[in-house]
Design an enzyme around this catalytic site. Structure first.
Site, mmCIF file in Angstrom:
data_model
loop_
_atom_site.group_PDB
_atom_site.id
_atom_site.type_symbol
_atom_site.label_atom_id
_atom_site.label_comp_id
_atom_site.label_asym_id
_atom_site.label_seq_id
_atom_site.Cartn_x
_atom_site.Cartn_y
_atom_site.Cartn_z
ATOM 1 N N ASP A 13 0.820 -1.224 0.000
ATOM 2 C CA ASP A 13 0.000 0.000 0.000
ATOM 3 C C ASP A 13 0.849 1.268 0.000
ATOM 4 O OD1 ASP A 13 -2.411 -1.609 0.305
ATOM 5 O OD2 ASP A 13 -1.794 -1.864 2.389
ATOM 6 N N LYS A 16 2.560 2.155 -5.150
ATOM 7 C CA LYS A 16 3.276 1.628 -6.318
ATOM 8 C C LYS A 16 2.527 1.886 -7.621
ATOM 9 C CE LYS A 16 3.276 -2.394 -4.358
ATOM 10 N NZ LYS A 16 2.780 -1.972 -3.040
ATOM 11 N N GLY A 40 -4.507 -4.381 -4.490
ATOM 12 C CA GLY A 40 -4.996 -3.370 -5.412
ATOM 13 C C GLY A 40 -4.072 -2.166 -5.510
ATOM 14 N N HIS A 41 -3.991 -1.586 -6.725
ATOM 15 C CA HIS A 41 -3.232 -0.362 -6.950
ATOM 16 C C HIS A 41 -4.186 0.704 -7.481
ATOM 17 C CE1 HIS A 41 0.844 -2.676 -7.436
ATOM 18 N NE2 HIS A 41 0.311 -2.776 -6.230
ATOM 19 N N GLN A 225 2.194 -5.779 -3.370
ATOM 20 C CA GLN A 225 2.453 -5.916 -1.931
ATOM 21 C C GLN A 225 3.794 -5.267 -1.541
ATOM 22 O OE1 GLN A 225 1.816 -9.966 -2.696
ATOM 23 N NE2 GLN A 225 -0.183 -10.030 -1.748
#
Length: 431
Positions: A13, A16, A40-41, A225
Site C-alpha cells: 500500500d 506503487k 490493489g493499486h 504488496q
C-alpha cells in the site's frame, strides 16, 4: 533496453500504482509478476480514479502492453469483471495479455481460505479470504490448475486433474470444516466458461517479454504488496504467499536478474500495514487516526482500515539492501503537513540490545521497542510544490533524513494522488 522493477519497501500500500503509472508514460510493457486480486493499486488521472486489482497500472496508456505474469494467482471471474469495468468507462486502454503459466484460483480456494481462518480463531493471520494462500499452496504442492489448463481443447486434461484433486478438497470440506462438498461437473462447466472468455488474452508471456527485450523495448515490472510481506524475509507467518522482492519479481515476470538495471523502492512517508502481525511503530492514538483519514488508508480491494504508524527506517533500510534498490520514491508526504513534529524509528530495542534489522523470531519481532528520532514538522501545504526547492525547509530535511537512513537516493516524492503531484528530484528519474 534494461528492465525497471517497481516494488514496495514496507508492508504494501505504498503507492506503487501511482509510481508505475508515472514511469509507464515512457514504457512499452508493464508486467505484474506476483500476488493476486488481494493487492490493489490506485491510479488517479484526468479521467478519474481507477482501482486496479490484478491488471498492471500501465493499462491506462494506449501505447502500453500490459502482462499478468506467471507468478500471479489469477481469479478468472475477478479478472473478467476488472476488464469489463475498465471497458465500461471508455478509457483508452493499452493491450492486455495473460501468461498461460499463471495459476488459477479455483472456487474451492476461497472456501478453504475462509474455513481455515475461522478455525484459527483468535490466532487468525488476517488474510483477505480470496483464496490466494490455498492457491499458492497447491502450486507449490504441484497440484495447481494453470491458465493453460482452462483453454479450449484442454477439457479432458482438466477433468483428469480435478478428478484427482476434488476428493481431497471435499474430504476437508465435509469432515474437517463440516461444510457441503463441491460438484465436479459444476466446476468443469465454470472452468470451461472462464477458458473461453480468457483465451484471447493468453500468451506464452515469458517468450513475449524476452522477444521484446531483445528488440530494445522498455519494460517495467510492477510488483504487488511489499517486501516486509515476503514469504521468506517478511514478518512470517504474517506474510503473503509469494515473493514481492526484486528476486521474486524477476521470477514471476520471466526476466533474468542480469536484465535489471533499475530497482525503484516505493515507501510511504509514514508506515501502514493490513491484517495482523508485528508493527513496531504503530500509532493507536489521535495522530494515527488523523493519518488514516487524511491518507484514506483503507484497502483498495478489501476496504479494510489499515494500521498506521511512524516511518520505520529499520525495516526500510533492511528492504532497500535486500532488494538492491538503486533509488526510492517517497509517497504521501503531504499527509504529514499538519503535524507539529514527526517521529522516525531509527532503531529497535530488545531488552538491553539494540537491533539494526528486523529479527526472524516472531516473538522478538512483536517485542521490539522503537527508538525514535524527532524531527520538526512544517505545518504548511506541500501539495502544490513543483520542485524540491518549493517544499518547506523542514519537509526537505525530512526527505533528506529518510534518504540518509535507508541509504538510497529519493528521486520521486508524491504530494497528492494526481499524476502531476510528483516532485521529480533528479532528472534520471524521468528516464
Amino acid at each position: 533496453m534494461p528492465v525497471t522493477i517497481v516494488l514496495g519497501g514496507q508492508w504494501g500500500d505504498e503507492g506503487k500504482g501511482k509510481i508505475t503509472d508515472a514511469l509507464a508514460a515512457t514504457a512499452d510493457i508493464v508486467i505484474r509478476p506476483n500476488g493476486s486480486t488481494n493487492a490493489g493499486h490506485t491510479v488517479v488521472t484526468d479521467d478519474g480514479i481507477f482501482k486496479l486489482h490484478v491488471i498492471p497500472s500501465g493499462i491506462l496508456y494506449p501505447h502500453c502492453t500490459c502482462i499478468i505474469g506467471a507468478g500471479v494467482a489469477v481469479s478468472p471471474p475477478d479478472l473478467l469483471r476488472e476488464i469489463a469495468a475498465l471497458r465500461e468507462r471508455h478509457a483508452r486502454l493499452g493491450q492486455l495479455y495473460l501468461s498461460d503459466r499463471a495459476h488459477v484460483i479455483m472456487p474451492y480456494h476461497p472456501l478453504l481460505d475462509l474455513y481455515e481462518e475461522q478455525r484459527r480463531g483468535a490466532a487468525g493471520i488476517g488474510t483477505t479470504l480470496r483464496g490466494n494462500g490455498p492457491a499458492f499452496t497447491d502450486k507449490v504442492a504441484r497440484r495447481g490448475i494453470r491458465v493453460a489448463d482452462l483453454l479450449p481443447g484442454s477439457e479432458a486434461h482438466l477433468r483428469q486433474k480435478l478428478e484427482m484433486l476434488l476428493p481431497e478438497k471435499n474430504t476437508l470440506f465435509v469432515h474437517l470444516y463440516h461444510q457441503q462438498p463441491l460438484d465436479l461437473d459444476e466446476l468443469l462447466k465454470e472452468a470451461r466458461t472462464w477458458g473461453e472468455a480468457l483465451a484471447p488474452f493468453v500468451i506464452a508471456a515469458e517468450v513475449f517479454v524476452q522477444d521484446a527485450l531483445a528488440a530494445g523495448k522498455h519494460v517495467i515490472v510492477e510488483a504487488a504488496q511489499g517486501t516486509m510481506l515476503d514469504l521468506d524475509y517478511g514478518t512470517y507467518p504474517y506474510v503473503t504467499s509469494s515473493s514481492p522482492t526484486a528476486a521474486g519479481a524477476c521470477q514471476g515476470a520471466g526476466i533474468a536478474p542480469t536484465q535489471v538495471e533499475r530497482v525503484v523502492g516505493v515507501f510511504k512517508a509514514y508506515t501502514t500495514r493490513v491484517g495482523a502481525g508485528p508493527f513496531p511503530t504503530e500509532l493507536t492514538d489521535e495522530t494515527g487516526q488523523l493519518l488514516r483519514e487524511r491518507g484514506r488508508e483503507y484497502g483498495t480491494t478489501t476496504g479494510r482500515p489499515r494500521r498506521v504508524g511512524w516511518f520505520d527506517a529499520v525495516a526500510a533500510r533492511y528492504t532497500a539492501r535486500l532488494n538492491g534498490m538503486t533509488e526510492a520514491a517517497l509517497t504521501k508526504l503531504d499527509m504529514l503537513d499538519p503535524l507539529p513534529e514527526i517521529r522516525v524509528c531509527v532503531g529497535y530495542r530488545l531488552g538491553d540490545r539494540e537491533l539494526t534489522a528486523p529479527p526472524a523470531q516472531l516473538d522478538q519481532c512483536m517485542a521490539v521497542e522503537p527508538v525514535y528520532e524527532i524531527l520538526p514538522g512544517w505545518q504548511t501545504d506541500t501539495s502544490q510544490a513543483a520542485s524540491f526547492a518549493d517544499l518547506p525547509p523542514a519537509a526537505q530535511r525530512y526527505v533528506e533524513r529518510i534518504e540518509e537512513l535507508i541509504g538510497v537516493p529519493i528521486t520521486m516524492i508524491g504530494i497528492g494522488p494526481a499524476r502531476r503531484q510528483i516532485v521529480w528530484r533528479h532528472a534520471s528519474a524521468l528516464a
